[in-house]
Design a protein around this motif. Structure first.
Motif, PDB file in Angstrom:
ATOM      1  N   HIS B 266       2.240   0.891  -6.099  1.00  7.40           N
ATOM      2  CA  HIS B 266       2.607  -0.328  -5.757  1.00  7.40           C
ATOM      3  C   HIS B 266       1.332  -1.340  -5.631  1.00  7.40           C
ATOM      4  O   HIS B 266       1.572  -2.546  -5.914  1.00  7.40           O
ATOM      5  N   ARG B 267       0.375  -0.801  -5.410  1.00  3.53           N
ATOM      6  CA  ARG B 267      -0.889  -1.707  -5.490  1.00  3.53           C
ATOM      7  C   ARG B 267      -1.055  -2.257  -6.944  1.00  3.53           C
ATOM      8  O   ARG B 267      -1.459  -3.329  -6.872  1.00  3.53           O
ATOM      9  N   GLY B 270       1.106  -4.953  -7.220  1.00  2.00           N
ATOM     10  CA  GLY B 270       0.817  -6.027  -6.271  1.00  2.00           C
ATOM     11  C   GLY B 270      -0.364  -6.723  -7.128  1.00  2.00           C
ATOM     12  O   GLY B 270      -0.115  -8.186  -7.087  1.00  2.00           O
ATOM     13  N   THR B 271      -1.351  -6.216  -7.691  1.00  2.20           N
ATOM     14  CA  THR B 271      -2.360  -6.847  -8.379  1.00  2.20           C
ATOM     15  C   THR B 271      -1.745  -7.638  -9.413  1.00  2.20           C
ATOM     16  O   THR B 271      -2.143  -8.544  -9.825  1.00  2.20           O
ATOM     17  N   ALA B 274      -0.031 -10.637  -8.432  1.00  2.83           N
ATOM     18  CA  ALA B 274      -0.878 -11.491  -7.685  1.00  2.83           C
ATOM     19  C   ALA B 274      -2.141 -12.338  -8.364  1.00  2.83           C
ATOM     20  O   ALA B 274      -2.447 -13.441  -8.154  1.00  2.83           O
ATOM     21  N   ALA B 275      -2.623 -11.319  -9.564  1.00  3.89           N
ATOM     22  CA  ALA B 275      -3.964 -12.036  -9.788  1.00  3.89           C
ATOM     23  C   ALA B 275      -3.718 -13.163 -10.740  1.00  3.89           C
ATOM     24  O   ALA B 275      -2.700 -13.411 -11.450  1.00  3.89           O
TER      25      ALA B 275
END
Lengths: 345, 345
Positions: B266-267, B270-271, B274-275
């Motif tokens: 999930h990270r 997310g990255t 988002a990045a």
């Protein structure tokens, strides 16, 4: 104790709250006729507690206070108070008979038998130290009507540590300085503050690290000046200068490094929203970046309140209130990640 | 050249595509009567190109091929072909007169004057080497009808490097082994593969790193065995063993380490979402974790195709197709982040 949302010092609604999380005045007082705490016997400590409890819980006071006997409370309860900046780590861990009296909204608190017999503090969101000083002075006067403070006409209020002798007052502001950290200028601020005889500490005061890019700045001189003089210099000259310096660094990030800034703040939000396990330190670091993004208008739809509250809610003892006192390690990191996701949908 | 979505080898729709990205058979052939490429004169290289171009572009072939003269093309175009696994780095950088012929869907390609006069490859998604071998053999037969290959009754097909003498065939699979990487067992697989005389390479073949947890595994023995014998051992014994090993490691992550696994995948998503700036290496690493999460059903709503295609699209030359040939540094990282966000809304 109030719910975590009840604490105004972390709500960030006050003046200059883009940089100033909260401000605080603390007065150190001792009762005449008793030795300082570190040389008082157990019996004398008990007598002091008895005396001060009667005064502080007296209904004549405007401030209705709640009494917590720290000698009886669990270490988890004490840690919760430390996380809420209501007692110091030293007070939590001390061997003395000790207590704390708290106002309902936790903006006023009095540590009993910390380093001094009384350590009163008033907290407020943002930068509004004049109001805070007025309130604490009124409170102090009420107490002084009922007990003799150790006071010397020449030196002023006498305190256990000479650095507090005089006014016994310490002003401090909790500053959020992420841009100065990013631009590596935070050390210049630290050095300048040191030259001005200010103390710069971390999120939990003396000896703590600057978690979440928070820096607690406070005056160290209490002798030879009046409270208004100290306050005037601190509030009108020094703190505004640091605020300007941080705002300048934020503008530079906006003007010269926007893509890096956006990358940093959006990744922080992405991580907070995605993580299934997260430690307190990383959570604070990511919340700090998110706060920067929100104050600079680079991230929409997230309230500063929510972030300010999360800084408190991600602390271990606060999490344990929800997740259970035995919750630790991975389970605690899971509870932290889950709480953050629920707050930042 | 086709749009990036046209390349089936990275679509991941084939058998065992949870672990096997693509499979490939490559045949090395040389034309009788000509010296090997490294000793051929420029004139001989030109003659070979002329001869083979005529044959390969001949309309009698079932496969309609497109010709790219690498000596005339820009280094960016050549890099694009490398990123698409259609030519080798060596072929892109060589000084020889060289070319590549490609089928419309890029599943069949023939490098001319790489190490050998002809290096044909057929690619397919997932694990389906029998079909791939059938197709390349049919193609090879068609070519062999029109040109004399360098062939020795005792040794088989003669090649520039002795390791390819015999069948001239190399079978390879591009495996996605993120769980073996996480559980630190990838080195055991490497060692075991080495003992079985297999080559284990990175995402771009010889000398490349295992970007995105991809490992290209191929046979090294081409002599003394028939193609079906090599294929049988490779496809029925060795590759399934590695696949099982990876699947076993994935099950362990699910059973014993679910919260860590969820946190990691999930990270990564997310990255990626988002990045605002992201390098190729980090993008590959995050895509690899995301792919693991999707294949294990821990992340919903994202198609394996999308991820497989992104592995290709985040490569520098592919990005430059959209962002402009001069796009580099931060601008390229920004374009990469922006593309990823558009693909993973």
């Amino acid at each position: 104790m109030q719910s975590t949302s009840g604490q105004p010092n972390l709500r960030g609604r006050g003046p200059d709250s883009d940089v100033v999380m909260s401000c605080r005045v603390r007065l150190a007082r001792n009762v005449a006729g008793f030795p300082f705490v570190n040389t008082a016997t157990s019996q004398q400590q008990d007598e002091l507690i008895h005396l001060l409890k009667n005064i502080l819980l007296n209904n004549d006071l405007d401030e209705k206070l709640h009494w917590v006997d720290l000698t009886q409370s669990s270490s988890r309860e004490r840690l919760l108070l430390v996380e809420r900046h209501l007692i110091s780590k030293q007070h939590a861990e001390s061997e003395a008979h000790r207590a704390v009296a708290l106002s309902r909204d936790e903006t006023l608190s009095v540590m009993i038998n910390e380093e001094d017999h009384l350590r009163m503090q008033v907290l407020a969101p943002g930068l509004q130290l004049e109001d805070v000083l007025t309130r604490i002075n009124e409170f102090d006067d009420l107490i002084e009507n009922r007990v003799d403070y150790a006071y010397d006409a020449r030196w002023g209020y006498l305190t256990a540590c000479p650095t507090n002798v005089g006014t016994g007052a310490r002003f401090s502001v909790m500053l959020h300085l992420p841009a100065l950290k990013i631009t590596n200028e935070i050390e210049r601020v630290r050095r300048a503050a040191k030259e001005l005889q200010l103390a710069v500490r971390g999120y939990y005061g003396e000896g703590s690290e600057s978690a979440g890019d928070f820096y607690q700045v406070s005056n160290q001189i209490t002798l030879g000046k009046t409270e208004p003089e100290i306050l005037g210099e601190f509030c009108e000259r020094i703190v505004p200068k640091i605020i300007d310096y941080e705002r300048h660094a934020r503008r530079l990030l906006l003007e010269q490094n926007l893509s890096h800034l956006d990358d940093r703040v959006h990744r922080a939000l992405g991580t907070l929203r995605a993580a299934r396990l997260i430690g307190a330190e990383e959570a604070m670091r990511m919340l700090s970046r998110l706060r920067l993004g929100v104050t600079l208008g680079r991230i929409d739809g997230i309230r500063l309140d929510t972030i300010n509250r999360l800084f408190l809610e991600v602390q271990p003892s606060h999490l344990q209130v929800h997740a259970g006192p035995g919750c630790a390690g991975n389970e605690l990191r899971e509870a932290r990640a889950s709480l953050i996701r629920s707050r930042l949908p």
